[in-house]
Design a protein around this motif. Structure first.
Motif, PDB file in Angstrom:
ATOM      1  N   ALA A 272       1.023  -1.134  -0.198  1.00 23.60           N
ATOM      2  CA  ALA A 272       0.045  -0.204   0.005  1.00 23.60           C
ATOM      3  C   ALA A 272       1.112   0.766   0.114  1.00 23.60           C
ATOM      4  CB  ALA A 272      -0.906   0.075   0.773  1.00 23.60           C
ATOM      5  N   TYR A 273       0.229   2.330  -0.876  1.00 24.15           N
ATOM      6  CA  TYR A 273       0.890   3.667  -1.217  1.00 24.15           C
ATOM      7  C   TYR A 273       0.058   4.660  -0.707  1.00 24.15           C
ATOM      8  CZ  TYR A 273       1.208   3.335  -5.375  1.00 24.15           C
ATOM      9  OH  TYR A 273       0.483   3.400  -7.289  1.00 24.15           O
TER      10      TYR A 273
ATOM     11  N   LYS B  59      -4.594   6.686  -1.845  1.00 22.52           N
ATOM     12  CA  LYS B  59      -4.007   5.375  -1.179  1.00 22.52           C
ATOM     13  C   LYS B  59      -4.368   4.016  -2.532  1.00 22.52           C
ATOM     14  CE  LYS B  59      -5.034   6.477   3.440  1.00 22.52           C
ATOM     15  NZ  LYS B  59      -5.375   5.770   5.207  1.00 22.52           N
ATOM     16  N   ARG B  60      -2.957   3.983  -2.483  1.00 21.30           N
ATOM     17  CA  ARG B  60      -4.023   3.057  -3.473  1.00 21.30           C
ATOM     18  C   ARG B  60      -2.863   1.343  -3.498  1.00 21.30           C
ATOM     19  NH1 ARG B  60      -5.589   4.523  -8.483  1.00 21.30           N
ATOM     20  NH2 ARG B  60      -5.214   6.742  -8.906  1.00 21.30           N
ATOM     21  N   LYS B  61      -3.178   0.034  -3.717  1.00 27.66           N
ATOM     22  CA  LYS B  61      -2.765  -1.130  -3.348  1.00 27.66           C
ATOM     23  C   LYS B  61      -1.894  -1.576  -4.657  1.00 27.66           C
ATOM     24  CE  LYS B  61      -5.136  -2.370   0.093  1.00 27.66           C
ATOM     25  NZ  LYS B  61      -6.568  -3.561   0.537  1.00 27.66           N
TER      26      LYS B  61
END
Length: 120
Positions: A80-81, A88-90
């Protein structure tokens, strides 16, 4: 148990880089056929990012090329970042424990016909 076994082909040559500690790491996209076709007769593929570390990273960079068929044993990793816009992204990646080249692409590295794979 988190273990995955994949057979697919490299859609790009592996890229080797080094983390600040000096550890080599490489990544490459792997195209894997699902085993069935769509209604219009096209084969369906999934694309995974494969990450390899240390000696395996160096092996991949030195020995694998675009369109090579490979066997990958590894584990799924979810990272995750937050992107540049704050969303938020995965990312789902395969961390390789073993990579074996099954066959080598026969043809020019710069071939423009990506729809045809020439295998041993």
């Amino acid at each position: 148990m988190n273990r995955v076994f994949l057979i697919g082909y490299l859609t790009q040559k592996p890229v080797l880089r080094y983390v600040p500690s000096g550890t080599p790491v490489t990544s490459f996209p792997l195209g894997v056929y699902r085993g069935y076709t769509s209604e219009d007769g096209k084969e369906i593929l999934d694309y995974f990012t494969v990450i390899a570390w240390k000696d395996l990273a160096v092996f991949c960079e030195e020995n694998l090329r675009r369109h090579d068929w490979v066997f990958v044993e590894g584990r799924i990793q979810v990272r995750a970042y937050e992107d540049a816009s704050g969303r938020k992204r995965k990312v789902y990646e395969i961390v390789a424990l073993d990579v074996k080249r099954l066959s080598e692409f026969k043809g020019s590295e710069s071939s423009s016909d990506d729809s045809v794979l020439k295998l041993d």
